[in-house]
Design a protein around this motif. Sequence first.
Motif, mmCIF file in Angstrom:
data_model
loop_
_atom_site.group_PDB
_atom_site.id
_atom_site.type_symbol
_atom_site.label_atom_id
_atom_site.label_comp_id
_atom_site.label_asym_id
_atom_site.label_seq_id
_atom_site.Cartn_x
_atom_site.Cartn_y
_atom_site.Cartn_z
ATOM 1 N N TYR A 98 25.183 10.122 -13.932
ATOM 2 C CA TYR A 98 25.460 10.787 -15.211
ATOM 3 C C TYR A 98 26.849 11.420 -15.238
ATOM 4 C CZ TYR A 98 20.415 10.469 -14.693
ATOM 5 O OH TYR A 98 19.154 10.017 -14.413
ATOM 6 N N GLU A 99 27.809 10.796 -14.563
ATOM 7 C CA GLU A 99 29.203 11.245 -14.528
ATOM 8 C C GLU A 99 29.353 12.684 -14.038
ATOM 9 O OE1 GLU A 99 31.312 10.336 -18.123
ATOM 10 O OE2 GLU A 99 30.426 8.348 -18.242
ATOM 11 N N GLU A 100 28.460 13.118 -13.167
ATOM 12 C CA GLU A 100 28.551 14.446 -12.576
ATOM 13 C C GLU A 100 29.112 14.332 -11.167
ATOM 14 O OE1 GLU A 100 25.453 17.537 -14.041
ATOM 15 O OE2 GLU A 100 24.356 15.755 -13.386
ATOM 16 N N GLN A 101 29.668 15.440 -10.697
ATOM 17 C CA GLN A 101 30.200 15.498 -9.346
ATOM 18 C C GLN A 101 29.567 16.674 -8.600
ATOM 19 O OE1 GLN A 101 34.457 15.497 -8.953
ATOM 20 N NE2 GLN A 101 34.696 14.322 -10.818
ATOM 21 N N VAL A 102 29.475 16.520 -7.291
ATOM 22 C CA VAL A 102 28.986 17.590 -6.431
ATOM 23 C C VAL A 102 30.161 18.053 -5.585
ATOM 24 C CG1 VAL A 102 27.442 18.178 -4.534
ATOM 25 C CG2 VAL A 102 26.657 16.642 -6.346
ATOM 26 N N PHE A 103 30.388 19.371 -5.572
ATOM 27 C CA PHE A 103 31.440 19.968 -4.758
ATOM 28 C C PHE A 103 30.831 20.298 -3.407
ATOM 29 C CE2 PHE A 103 33.885 23.587 -3.179
ATOM 30 C CZ PHE A 103 35.162 23.060 -3.229
ATOM 31 N N VAL A 104 31.352 19.681 -2.341
ATOM 32 C CA VAL A 104 30.796 19.820 -0.995
ATOM 33 C C VAL A 104 31.718 20.676 -0.134
ATOM 34 C CG1 VAL A 104 30.037 18.575 1.080
ATOM 35 C CG2 VAL A 104 29.732 17.530 -1.184
ATOM 36 N N LYS A 105 31.145 21.738 0.445
ATOM 37 C CA LYS A 105 31.831 22.543 1.461
ATOM 38 C C LYS A 105 31.112 22.304 2.782
ATOM 39 C CE LYS A 105 33.553 26.462 -1.222
ATOM 40 N NZ LYS A 105 33.524 27.938 -1.335
ATOM 41 N N PHE A 106 31.732 22.750 3.868
ATOM 42 C CA PHE A 106 31.185 22.490 5.194
ATOM 43 C C PHE A 106 30.725 23.782 5.848
ATOM 44 C CE2 PHE A 106 34.591 19.378 4.277
ATOM 45 C CZ PHE A 106 33.740 18.357 3.889
ATOM 46 N N LYS A 107 29.525 23.758 6.400
ATOM 47 C CA LYS A 107 28.851 24.943 6.931
ATOM 48 C C LYS A 107 29.752 25.753 7.853
ATOM 49 C CE LYS A 107 24.653 26.481 9.161
ATOM 50 N NZ LYS A 107 23.409 26.084 9.761
ATOM 51 N N ASP A 108 29.811 27.042 7.583
ATOM 52 C CA ASP A 108 30.567 28.007 8.390
ATOM 53 C C ASP A 108 32.039 27.644 8.528
ATOM 54 O OD1 ASP A 108 28.223 29.473 8.804
ATOM 55 O OD2 ASP A 108 27.721 28.321 10.604
ATOM 56 N N TYR A 109 32.541 26.815 7.612
ATOM 57 C CA TYR A 109 33.947 26.381 7.693
ATOM 58 C C TYR A 109 34.208 25.800 9.086
ATOM 59 C CZ TYR A 109 38.585 26.774 5.464
ATOM 60 O OH TYR A 109 39.776 26.519 4.831
ATOM 61 N N GLY A 110 33.145 25.194 9.651
ATOM 62 C CA GLY A 110 33.160 24.774 11.045
ATOM 63 C C GLY A 110 33.729 23.399 11.307
ATOM 64 N N PHE A 111 33.927 22.602 10.288
ATOM 65 C CA PHE A 111 34.506 21.269 10.467
ATOM 66 C C PHE A 111 35.136 20.840 9.160
ATOM 67 C CE2 PHE A 111 30.186 20.648 9.024
ATOM 68 C CZ PHE A 111 30.234 19.584 8.154
ATOM 69 N N PHE A 112 36.030 19.874 9.252
ATOM 70 C CA PHE A 112 36.715 19.320 8.089
ATOM 71 C C PHE A 112 36.634 17.804 8.162
ATOM 72 C CE2 PHE A 112 37.853 23.416 7.177
ATOM 73 C CZ PHE A 112 38.817 23.994 8.000
ATOM 74 N N VAL A 113 36.954 17.146 7.056
ATOM 75 C CA VAL A 113 37.058 15.686 7.035
ATOM 76 C C VAL A 113 38.537 15.337 6.904
ATOM 77 C CG1 VAL A 113 34.741 15.348 6.084
ATOM 78 C CG2 VAL A 113 36.678 15.565 4.531
ATOM 79 N N PRO A 114 38.921 14.112 7.240
ATOM 80 C CA PRO A 114 40.337 13.741 7.132
ATOM 81 C C PRO A 114 40.862 13.894 5.699
ATOM 82 C CG PRO A 114 39.131 12.096 8.392
ATOM 83 C CD PRO A 114 38.114 13.030 7.806
ATOM 84 N N THR A 115 42.063 14.425 5.581
ATOM 85 C CA THR A 115 42.656 14.655 4.259
ATOM 86 C C THR A 115 43.011 13.354 3.548
ATOM 87 O OG1 THR A 115 44.853 14.866 5.238
ATOM 88 C CG2 THR A 115 43.606 16.897 4.893
ATOM 89 N N ASP A 116 43.138 12.265 4.285
ATOM 90 C CA ASP A 116 43.495 10.989 3.659
ATOM 91 C C ASP A 116 42.261 10.192 3.232
ATOM 92 O OD1 ASP A 116 42.589 10.307 6.175
ATOM 93 O OD2 ASP A 116 44.289 9.027 6.671
#
Length: 174
Positions: A98-116
């Motif tokens: 339905y053209e919606e998006q989910v904003f995902v954060k990472f638990k305890d700011y403990g990890f990140f995903v690649p910026t690219d």
Amino acid sequence: MKILATIFLIAFTIMSCKEQEGANDNAFAKAESVNTTLQDEYVSYGAAISSENSLTKSEVAERYAALAEGDTAVVKFEAPINAVCASKGCWMRLDIAYEEQVFVKFKDYGFFVPTDTKEGSAIVEGKAYLEEVSVGELRHMAEDAGKSKEEIAAITKPERELRFMADGVLLKAE
């Protein structure tokens, strides 16, 4: 005769050991091959999660539709990646039905995903919830996403947003 028998036993023992080593190497190679296949399919971030029993985009959209402000639901779903924080990889947006998006954060700011990370899909596991996002945070996210000063200045009202706190993430390997 004893010397000949001793030499024969030593030679036989050495040859037996070599065959055993080869069998172990072959078993190790097979196990390594299976492990590589799994690693080639996904790259894991945060807590270890599996790809099994993931909800579809439309199923997770139904779960969000059933949530009220303050509710949470523990879910795992797969969805296409729409955007990733260009600054640190500290958040991402996933497209759902339905053209919606989910904003995902990472638990305890403990990890990140690649910026690219720009294309492909992700499997995330954690807590789904709704949140009213302040103008300040919306502007900060727009800045992280590389939006222009005009686009950032145009943000003047808080928004209700579908949010997700991920314990773990799987990204499809390219």
